[in-house]
Design an enzyme around this catalytic site. Structure first.
Site, PDB file in Angstrom:
ATOM      1  N   GLY A   1     102.286  24.403  87.629  1.00 47.69           N
ATOM      2  CA  GLY A   1     100.880  24.400  87.206  1.00 47.69           C
ATOM      3  C   GLY A   1     100.012  25.424  87.917  1.00 47.69           C
ATOM      4  N   ILE A   2      98.808  25.005  88.231  1.00 43.74           N
ATOM      5  CA  ILE A   2      97.830  25.928  88.815  1.00 43.74           C
ATOM      6  C   ILE A   2      98.302  26.417  90.184  1.00 43.74           C
ATOM      7  CG2 ILE A   2      95.456  26.093  89.694  1.00 43.74           C
ATOM      8  CD1 ILE A   2      94.634  24.074  87.497  1.00 43.74           C
TER       9      ILE A   2
ATOM     10  N   ASP B   1     104.943  21.258  98.375  1.00 47.21           N
ATOM     11  CA  ASP B   1     104.834  20.202  97.349  1.00 47.21           C
ATOM     12  C   ASP B   1     105.606  18.993  97.847  1.00 47.21           C
ATOM     13  OD1 ASP B   1     104.679  18.792  94.691  1.00 47.21           O
ATOM     14  OD2 ASP B   1     103.952  20.762  94.060  1.00 47.21           O
TER      15      ASP B   1
ATOM     16  N   ASP C   1     104.739  15.710 101.868  1.00 47.31           N
ATOM     17  CA  ASP C   1     103.706  14.930 101.180  1.00 47.31           C
ATOM     18  C   ASP C   1     102.416  15.062 101.988  1.00 47.31           C
ATOM     19  OD1 ASP C   1     102.005  12.910 100.246  1.00 47.31           O
ATOM     20  OD2 ASP C   1     103.698  11.670  99.610  1.00 47.31           O
TER      21      ASP C   1
ATOM     22  N   GLY D   1      96.872  17.765  93.583  1.00 50.42           N
ATOM     23  CA  GLY D   1      95.947  16.755  93.076  1.00 50.42           C
ATOM     24  C   GLY D   1      96.654  15.875  92.068  1.00 50.42           C
TER      25      GLY D   1
ATOM     26  N   ASN E   1      83.278  11.705  84.397  1.00 52.37           N
ATOM     27  CA  ASN E   1      84.124  11.560  83.210  1.00 52.37           C
ATOM     28  C   ASN E   1      84.562  10.100  83.080  1.00 52.37           C
ATOM     29  OD1 ASN E   1      85.436  12.521  80.979  1.00 52.37           O
ATOM     30  ND2 ASN E   1      87.212  13.287  82.088  1.00 52.37           N
TER      31      ASN E   1
ATOM     32  N   TYR F   1      88.948   9.915  90.309  1.00 55.71           N
ATOM     33  CA  TYR F   1      89.182  11.363  90.330  1.00 55.71           C
ATOM     34  C   TYR F   1      87.856  12.114  90.561  1.00 55.71           C
ATOM     35  CZ  TYR F   1      90.898  15.904  88.586  1.00 55.71           C
ATOM     36  OH  TYR F   1      91.250  17.229  88.449  1.00 55.71           O
TER      37      TYR F   1
ATOM     38  N   LYS G   1      86.796  14.563  93.644  1.00 57.40           N
ATOM     39  CA  LYS G   1      86.460  15.977  93.417  1.00 57.40           C
ATOM     40  C   LYS G   1      85.022  16.278  93.833  1.00 57.40           C
ATOM     41  CE  LYS G   1      90.471  17.298  91.898  1.00 57.40           C
ATOM     42  NZ  LYS G   1      91.308  18.156  92.754  1.00 57.40           N
TER      43      LYS G   1
HETATM   44  P1  NAD Z   1      99.844  19.460  88.204  1.00 54.16           P
HETATM   45  O1  NAD Z   1      99.985  17.976  88.108  1.00 54.16           O
HETATM   46  O2  NAD Z   1     100.533  20.303  87.202  1.00 54.16           O
HETATM   47  O3  NAD Z   1     100.280  19.959  89.660  1.00 54.16           O
HETATM   48  C1  NAD Z   1      99.865  19.310  90.836  1.00 54.16           C
HETATM   49  C2  NAD Z   1     100.929  19.485  91.894  1.00 54.16           C
HETATM   50  O4  NAD Z   1     100.482  18.785  93.070  1.00 54.16           O
HETATM   51  C3  NAD Z   1     102.284  18.890  91.490  1.00 54.16           C
HETATM   52  O5  NAD Z   1     103.302  19.836  91.689  1.00 54.16           O
HETATM   53  C4  NAD Z   1     102.413  17.695  92.411  1.00 54.16           C
HETATM   54  O6  NAD Z   1     103.760  17.383  92.747  1.00 54.16           O
HETATM   55  C5  NAD Z   1     101.609  18.143  93.624  1.00 54.16           C
HETATM   56  N1  NAD Z   1     101.234  16.996  94.449  1.00 54.16           N
HETATM   57  C6  NAD Z   1     100.723  15.808  94.009  1.00 54.16           C
HETATM   58  N2  NAD Z   1     100.595  14.962  95.043  1.00 54.16           N
HETATM   59  C7  NAD Z   1     101.018  15.615  96.141  1.00 54.16           C
HETATM   60  C8  NAD Z   1     101.130  15.254  97.520  1.00 54.16           C
HETATM   61  N3  NAD Z   1     100.800  14.034  97.939  1.00 54.16           N
HETATM   62  N4  NAD Z   1     101.623  16.155  98.401  1.00 54.16           N
HETATM   63  C9  NAD Z   1     101.989  17.391  97.976  1.00 54.16           C
HETATM   64  N5  NAD Z   1     101.890  17.795  96.684  1.00 54.16           N
HETATM   65  C10 NAD Z   1     101.425  16.904  95.783  1.00 54.16           C
HETATM   66  O7  NAD Z   1      98.262  19.722  88.200  1.00 54.16           O
HETATM   67  P2  NAD Z   1      97.426  21.050  87.842  1.00 54.16           P
HETATM   68  O8  NAD Z   1      96.876  20.882  86.458  1.00 54.16           O
HETATM   69  O9  NAD Z   1      98.196  22.281  88.162  1.00 54.16           O
HETATM   70  O10 NAD Z   1      96.188  20.864  88.838  1.00 54.16           O
HETATM   71  C11 NAD Z   1      96.121  21.476  90.112  1.00 54.16           C
HETATM   72  C12 NAD Z   1      94.793  21.135  90.728  1.00 54.16           C
HETATM   73  O11 NAD Z   1      93.728  21.525  89.871  1.00 54.16           O
HETATM   74  C13 NAD Z   1      94.595  19.642  90.980  1.00 54.16           C
HETATM   75  O12 NAD Z   1      93.872  19.455  92.180  1.00 54.16           O
HETATM   76  C14 NAD Z   1      93.756  19.209  89.804  1.00 54.16           C
HETATM   77  O13 NAD Z   1      93.014  18.045  90.080  1.00 54.16           O
HETATM   78  C15 NAD Z   1      92.880  20.419  89.623  1.00 54.16           C
HETATM   79  N6  NAD Z   1      92.293  20.543  88.284  1.00 54.16           N
HETATM   80  C16 NAD Z   1      93.059  20.746  87.188  1.00 54.16           C
HETATM   81  C17 NAD Z   1      92.455  20.863  85.949  1.00 54.16           C
HETATM   82  C18 NAD Z   1      93.259  21.114  84.691  1.00 54.16           C
HETATM   83  O14 NAD Z   1      92.644  21.261  83.628  1.00 54.16           O
HETATM   84  N7  NAD Z   1      94.572  21.207  84.727  1.00 54.16           N
HETATM   85  C19 NAD Z   1      91.075  20.769  85.821  1.00 54.16           C
HETATM   86  C20 NAD Z   1      90.323  20.556  86.971  1.00 54.16           C
HETATM   87  C21 NAD Z   1      90.947  20.461  88.204  1.00 54.16           C
END
Ligand code: NAD
Length: 441
Positions: free
Chosen positions: A213-214, A233, A256, A283, A340, A346, A350
């Site tokens: 992801g991001i 991760d 973790d 997240g 939301n 959440y 945030k």
């Molecule tokens: P995702 O679920 O694809 O990736 C999140 C990663 O965080 C995963 O690889 C997961 O294993 C890791 N993670 C979770 N808990 C963990 C922990 N305790 N220790 C270590 N790693 C951990 O999510 P994403 O969409 O790529 O989002 C990344 C960030 O962006 C998050 O903080 C999310 O809240 C934020 N965000 C995303 C969006 C969106 O539209 N996707 C919008 C706003 C904010």
């Protein structure tokens, strides 16, 4: 999950039909690509204001943003920079209209309008009214421009301190950042000599949640810009994490972040050289309306998204692991700004990130020489949003000025700009990467 509507409006019949029906018109955004790393064309530099501009060095800074060609007159500019720092009273706002009204129609597709304002004065209500007016102006302009064009207000004290911000905004890297107000302070001491193509050379970055992801995109862009990346991760994601680390020539750190000793383990993994860029991206969501939400779902989200960010940041600052001149970028969300339904946990977490960033930033800069900012993504196309029900997903994609979802790389580019050694003057900012979402302010 492919955006079929965006693909459809990219065809001639699709564009014709959707225009006739008055439907949203997303344009394919021009993002950074190795063969086309910059916007091309003319950069129109305009000035509005009765008081002389404080930005004496602006022309030379803009002249360096190659390959945009600096012009004071252009019939089809790719970018317009309006220096409105000299606007000090309400009647002066007529000069903003006079400067931009004649050119706004001719800005090229995927072009940029950047308005430079002065910090709002707490003691001069005429200046404050006029400078605050620029905020409403720019946010409205962002909603009018269309065609992948963006509008941003940057409050500046000196053009040189704002150079990295101007370069970012005047490039394809900021494709999904619009309607934002960014404040850039002065930087102290020598400005580092920088290779603008690889501004993060020699820096070490730790990115949490980077197995996909991001976070994966952030690690990739930081590595592209020269950083050595340590990707972190949860241990259960180790296989994906190692794959990302290997691809980027970095190091995998399965951990973790909610572990009590996570900060100390990060510090020992990063010894002896320490860390220059800390990106809190990990997240989770556990959505339910409050009435149906058990404590474990509430606690899990707050623990990952906020408490562990506070705890590990404190540990890395206090242990001296974060080097002077370094950067912390934490991930908020527009849910933390607008709220939301189904996401009280959440959104609380945030919003907490925003509080943390604003309060920590001044002290962290003074004491540790580290700037602290947040990115607040809107609707980004990831596994997280692919899981959203189709109708809500479609609404999420369209409800912004660019009428489409962002990509992980958009958040990554913003993170890279905030982590640049040249961005030290950007501190305590919350930059939304949301295509100017209609949600929140
Ligand atoms: P995702 O679920 O694809 O990736 C999140 C990663 O965080 C995963 O690889 C997961 O294993 C890791 N993670 C979770 N808990 C963990 C922990 N305790 N220790 C270590 N790693 C951990 O999510 P994403 O969409 O790529 O989002 C990344 C960030 O962006 C998050 O903080 C999310 O809240 C934020 N965000 C995303 C969006 C969106 O539209 N996707 C919008 C706003 C904010």
């Amino acid at each position: 999950m492919a955006d079929r509507y965006l693909n459809f409006t990219g065809t001639a019949p699709g564009r014709f039909l959707t225009r006739r029906l008055g439907l949203p018109q997303p344009s394919t955004l021009r993002r950074w690509a190795p063969e086309r790393p910059s916007l091309e064309g003319e950069l129109l530099h305009l000035t509005a204001g009765k008081t002389p501009s404080a930005l004496t060095d602006l022309s030379s800074v803009l002249a360096r943003t190659h390959p945009l060609k600096l012009a004071h007159d252009s019939s089809r500019p790719t970018a317009v920079v309006l220096d409105a720092t000299g606007i000090s009273d309400a009647p002066d706002l007529a000069l903003v209209h006079a400067a931009l009204h004649p050119v706004v129609r001719s800005v090229a597709e995927n072009g940029r309008v950047v308005v430079l304002g002065a910090p709002v004065s707490p003691s001069d209500h005429h200046q404050a009214a006029a400078q605050q007016a620029l905020e409403g102006f720019v946010r409205s302009l962002g909603k009018e421009l269309g065609g992948g064009r963006t509008a941003t207000l940057v409050r500046v004290r000196s053009a040189v301190a704002a150079e990295s911000t101007l370069r970012f905004l005047l490039s394809p890297r900021s494709a999904y950042v619009s309607g934002q107000v960014i404040e850039v302070g002065e930087t102290e001491g020598e400005r580092p000599a920088l290779d603008w193509d690889r501004p993060l050379s020699g820096r070490t970055a730790l990115v949490t949640g980077a197995a996909r992801g991001i976070g994966e995109a952030v690690a990739e862009v930081l590595a592209r810009d020269g950083a050595r990346v340590v990707v972190l991760d949860v241990p259960s994601a180790q296989a994906d994490l190692v794959r990302v680390a290997d691809r980027l020539g970095g190091t995998a750190l399965p951990l973790d972040i909610t572990a009590d000793d996570a900060g100390e383990r990060m510090a020992s993994a990063l010894a002896p050289g320490g860390l220059d860029i800390l990106v809190h991206n990990a997240g989770i969501t556990r959505d339910r309306k409050l009435a149906n939400m058990p404590a474990d779902r509430w606690n899990a989200v707050l623990d990952v998204n906020l408490t562990s960010v506070l705890r590990t940041t404190d540990a890395l600052l206090k242990s001296g692991t974060l080097n002077r001149g370094g950067s912390v970028v934490a991930t908020a969300s527009i849910a933390g700004i607008a709220g939301n339904a189904g996401q009280t946990n959440y959104a609380a977490g945030k919003a907490g990130i925003i509080g943390l960033v604003r309060a920590l930033a001044p002290g962290a800069l003074a004491e540790y020489g580290v700037n602290v900012n947040a990115v607040a993504p809107g609707f980004i196309e990831t596994k997280m949003t692919a899981a959203v029900p189709p109708l809500i997903r479609e609404a999420g994609r369209r409800m912004n000025s660019l009428a489409q979802g962002g990509l992980p790389v958009d958040v990554a580019e913003t993170t890279a700009w905030l982590s640049s050694p040249a961005s030290g003057g950007v501190n305590g900012q919350v930059v939304r990467v949301c295509g100017q979402s209609l949600l929140g302010s």
